[in-house]
Design a protein around this motif. Structure first.
Motif, PDB file in Angstrom:
ATOM      1  N   TRP A 126      -4.025  -0.395  -6.333  1.00 26.26           N
ATOM      2  CA  TRP A 126      -4.714  -0.171  -5.221  1.00 26.26           C
ATOM      3  C   TRP A 126      -6.529  -0.197  -4.657  1.00 26.26           C
ATOM      4  N   THR A 127      -6.644  -2.117  -4.244  1.00 26.06           N
ATOM      5  CA  THR A 127      -7.128  -2.006  -4.113  1.00 26.06           C
ATOM      6  C   THR A 127      -7.993  -1.683  -2.577  1.00 26.06           C
ATOM      7  N   GLN A 157       0.695  -1.148  -0.022  1.00 23.43           N
ATOM      8  CA  GLN A 157      -0.425   0.321   0.001  1.00 23.43           C
ATOM      9  C   GLN A 157       0.766   1.461   0.279  1.00 23.43           C
ATOM     10  N   TRP A 206      -8.288   1.068  -1.566  1.00 24.47           N
ATOM     11  CA  TRP A 206      -9.913   1.548  -2.128  1.00 24.47           C
ATOM     12  C   TRP A 206     -11.150   0.971  -1.226  1.00 24.47           C
ATOM     13  N   LYS A 207     -11.500   0.104  -2.276  1.00 22.31           N
ATOM     14  CA  LYS A 207     -12.735  -0.993  -2.265  1.00 22.31           C
ATOM     15  C   LYS A 207     -12.838  -1.071  -0.792  1.00 22.31           C
ATOM     16  N   TYR A 208     -11.861  -0.952   0.597  1.00 22.33           N
ATOM     17  CA  TYR A 208     -12.267  -1.184   1.837  1.00 22.33           C
ATOM     18  C   TYR A 208     -12.873   0.165   2.631  1.00 22.33           C
ATOM     19  N   ARG A 209     -12.974   1.500   1.215  1.00 28.41           N
ATOM     20  CA  ARG A 209     -12.891   2.907   2.041  1.00 28.41           C
ATOM     21  C   ARG A 209     -15.134   2.873   2.493  1.00 28.41           C
ATOM     22  N   ARG A 233      -8.680  -2.014   6.954  1.00 30.15           N
ATOM     23  CA  ARG A 233      -9.320  -2.985   7.026  1.00 30.15           C
ATOM     24  C   ARG A 233      -9.319  -4.339   5.552  1.00 30.15           C
ATOM     25  N   GLU A 234      -8.251  -3.807   4.600  1.00 34.94           N
ATOM     26  CA  GLU A 234      -7.756  -4.568   4.144  1.00 34.94           C
ATOM     27  C   GLU A 234      -6.876  -5.249   4.199  1.00 34.94           C
ATOM     28  N   ARG A 278      -3.561  -9.710  -5.897  1.00 34.91           N
ATOM     29  CA  ARG A 278      -3.693  -8.112  -5.457  1.00 34.91           C
ATOM     30  C   ARG A 278      -3.464  -7.221  -6.844  1.00 34.91           C
ATOM     31  N   LYS A 279      -4.872  -6.643  -6.559  1.00 38.56           N
ATOM     32  CA  LYS A 279      -4.498  -5.581  -8.228  1.00 38.56           C
ATOM     33  C   LYS A 279      -4.405  -4.013  -7.736  1.00 38.56           C
ATOM     34  N   SER A 296      -9.021   2.857   5.724  1.00 36.85           N
ATOM     35  CA  SER A 296      -9.475   1.315   4.721  1.00 36.85           C
ATOM     36  C   SER A 296      -8.011   0.738   4.564  1.00 36.85           C
TER      37      SER A 296
END
Length: 104
Positions: free
Chosen positions: A98-99, A42, A101-104, A80-81, A95-96, A77
């Motif tokens: 900026w993954t 990250q 981002w979906k944990y915001r 959480r990831e 892992r892709k 976030s």
């Protein structure tokens, strides 16, 4: 990534300050190291300094809502990831970008 044994806080098992993963003096678990490796990824994605700024801003935002440092930390976030995927040892291979981002 450089692993250093000697976190100065009893309640913290590990902390990542790029490029260092600092852990308690006892042998760190593979789950803990995987969690911290997710943070390394990250930090690299956000070019390190923006990661810390974003992390702090998210913590302050959540702290203002719940008035609990621990609860605010768990809502970040990045955390959480990392917590959700710390036991998946193949996660970083798949892992892709900026993954988090979906944990915001």
């Amino acid at each position: 990534m450089i692993i250093i044994k000697g976190v100065p806080f009893k309640k913290i098992q590990g902390i990542t300050l790029f490029p260092f993963i600092i852990v308690q003096p006892k042998k760190p678990s593979m789950v803990l190291l995987n969690h911290e490796r997710i943070h390394i990824r990250q930090q690299l994605e956000l070019l390190i300094i923006p990661f810390y700024i974003w992390y702090l801003v998210e913590w302050l935002y959540h702290y203002a809502q719940c008035r609990s440092g621990w609860a605010a930390y768990r809502q970040i976030s990045f955390e959480r990831e990392a917590y959700e995927n710390e036991e998946d040892f193949s996660y970083l291979r798949n892992r892709k970008l900026w993954t988090f981002w979906k944990y915001r």
